[in-house]
Write a protein that holds these residues in place. Structure first.
Motif, PDB file in Angstrom:
ATOM      1  N   TRP A 124      -5.887  -2.515  -5.560  1.00 19.36           N
ATOM      2  CA  TRP A 124      -6.132  -2.923  -4.172  1.00 19.36           C
ATOM      3  C   TRP A 124      -5.900  -1.740  -3.218  1.00 19.36           C
ATOM      4  CZ3 TRP A 124      -2.848  -3.051   0.085  1.00 19.36           C
ATOM      5  CH2 TRP A 124      -3.333  -3.744   1.208  1.00 19.36           C
TER       6      TRP A 124
ATOM      7  N   GLY B 154       0.832  -1.208   0.000  1.00 19.42           N
ATOM      8  CA  GLY B 154       0.000   0.000   0.000  1.00 19.42           C
ATOM      9  C   GLY B 154       0.862   1.252   0.000  1.00 19.42           C
TER      10      GLY B 154
ATOM     11  N   HIS C 120      -9.038  -0.291  -1.043  1.00 18.17           N
ATOM     12  CA  HIS C 120      -8.739   0.495   0.158  1.00 18.17           C
ATOM     13  C   HIS C 120      -8.475   1.921  -0.297  1.00 18.17           C
ATOM     14  CE1 HIS C 120      -8.411  -3.102   2.673  1.00 18.17           C
ATOM     15  NE2 HIS C 120      -7.933  -3.658   1.585  1.00 18.17           N
ATOM     16  N   SER C 121      -8.275   2.804   0.659  1.00 16.02           N
ATOM     17  CA  SER C 121      -7.973   4.169   0.203  1.00 16.02           C
ATOM     18  C   SER C 121      -6.707   4.678   0.873  1.00 16.02           C
ATOM     19  CB  SER C 121      -9.157   5.086   0.439  1.00 16.02           C
ATOM     20  OG  SER C 121      -9.767   4.786   1.677  1.00 16.02           O
TER      21      SER C 121
END
Ligand SMILES: [Zn+2]
Lengths: 315, 51
Positions: free
Chosen positions: A216, A142, A221-222
């Motif tokens: 993803w 991420g 998600h953010s």
């Protein structure tokens, strides 16, 4: 760490070196530094037990740990082993090119790599994107795809796509199959379609995982995008300075880092000033000479005049 | 062209699987195994079933 870059770099190298490189050892070299260690950095669960390095970043890149896998000498030693076993120079140096590419690419994050281990345990880092391996694979992904790592991977994807010809069947037959001992050997047992799929697999894997992780991270998600240097800054990144331990590290790089930097800085400034002085004097002289002599048809710059004179007198 | 579309379909499916389960995109080896199965194994299976 870098993600898809390690999958895609070999295709760009292949494009530039053609038959002079063997693809599979090149790819193996590109994967080698992280091949057996990454799982311990992120940690895995085995029947209720969670196994993970106590200090993941140091284990991965530093010393004590397996950071030597990202050093240049590790590539050289493994290449020698490969040469010792197969006696084929192309296998050895292709592996070496791949391993060097990995070690240099990983200097892009905030931890960097011990390029010159064992001569120094100093971590060389450009610090463009955050190292967050200690937070597990998902947060690491991420973070990576929210910072400049995303841009870095995208550049390699674009570059590999521009080199798309290396992925064609004709190119594979003409340049890869004839040069790579692995494919020559595999050619005896497996079909061409399978070999082609294996050859294209790293490109496939690099491109798809880049896209999958990006979706993803930013759609499912953010994770906030933060393309500033060393970012994303919302994640707790480990830095080379945390592991280099400048005050106590006995390596010559760390011990003398500050005084040496000051010395080099001073030297650079001195040279700059001298050049500037020379140039000013040169200008003044050239102007004087230009007034004294009839005007030349082409006005040379003072440095060019001096170079021409030096060349004439020495030659 | 048919080959290209097959690879493209493999990519779309693999991206989907990867988003759903990140362990499926763990390393090159999962990617390579999936690709070989999709672009070599699957057409071979279809061919055999048709015969
Ligand atoms: Zn690495």
């Amino acid at each position: 760490m870098s993600w898809a870059a390690h999958d895609l770099e070999p295709y760009v190298i292949q494009r530039h070196l053609g038959k002079r490189v063997a693809f599979m050892p090149l790819l193996l070299g590109s994967y080698a530094p992280d091949m057996f260690t990454k799982w311990f950095v992120y940690g895995i669960g085995i029947s209720g037990w969670h196994i993970k390095a106590s200090d993941p970043a140091r284990f991965h890149r530093g010393w004590p740990g397996v950071g030597f896998t990202h050093s240049l000498i590790f590539g050289v030693l493994l290449s020698l082993v490969i040469y010792g076993i197969w006696r084929k120079p192309i296998l050895a140096y292709s592996f070496l090119i791949g391993q060097f590419a990995h070690a240099l690419t990983d200097t892009g994050d905030t931890v960097g790599t011990m390029l010159f281990f064992p001569f120094t345990t100093h971590l060389f880092s450009i610090g463009a994107w955050a190292y967050a391996g200690q937070l597990g694979r998902q947060v690491d992904a991420g973070a990576y795809y929210s910072g400049l790592g995303f841009v870095w991977d995208a550049i390699w994807l674009a570059w590999a796509m521009v080199s798309w010809r290396v992925l064609t069947r004709e190119y594979f037959r003409r340049e890869v199959l004839v040069a790579d001992p692995f494919f020559k050997w595999a050619n005896r047992t497996i079909s061409e379609a399978t070999m082609l799929a294996l050859y294209r697999a790293a490109f496939f894997y690099g491109a798809t995982r880049l896209i999958a992780w990006s979706i993803w991270a930013h759609v499912v998600h953010s994770f906030p995008l933060d393309l500033r240097w060393g970012g994303p800054h919302w994640v707790h990144a480990i830095h080379s300075s945390d592991l280099n331990a400048a005050a106590s590290c006995p390596c010559p790089c760390c011990r003398a880092a500050k005084p040496r930097l000051a010395m080099y800085g001073g030297l650079v400034l001195a040279v700059r000033f001298r050049r500037l002085g020379d140039r000013l004097i040169g200008h003044a002289r050239a102007d004087d000479e230009a007034e004294a002599l009839p005007r030349p048809p082409l006005r040379l710059r003072p440095r060019a005049i001096r170079a021409a004179r030096g060349g004439a007198s020495s030659g | 062209m048919r080959q290209f579309l097959l690879y493209l379909a493999a990519a779309v499916v693999y991206i989907g699987i990867g988003i759903y389960n990140q362990n499926a995109i763990y390393s090159y080896f999962e990617g390579a195994a999936f690709l070989v199965l999709f672009v070599v194994g699957l057409p071979a299976l279809v061919k055999r079933l048709r015969q």
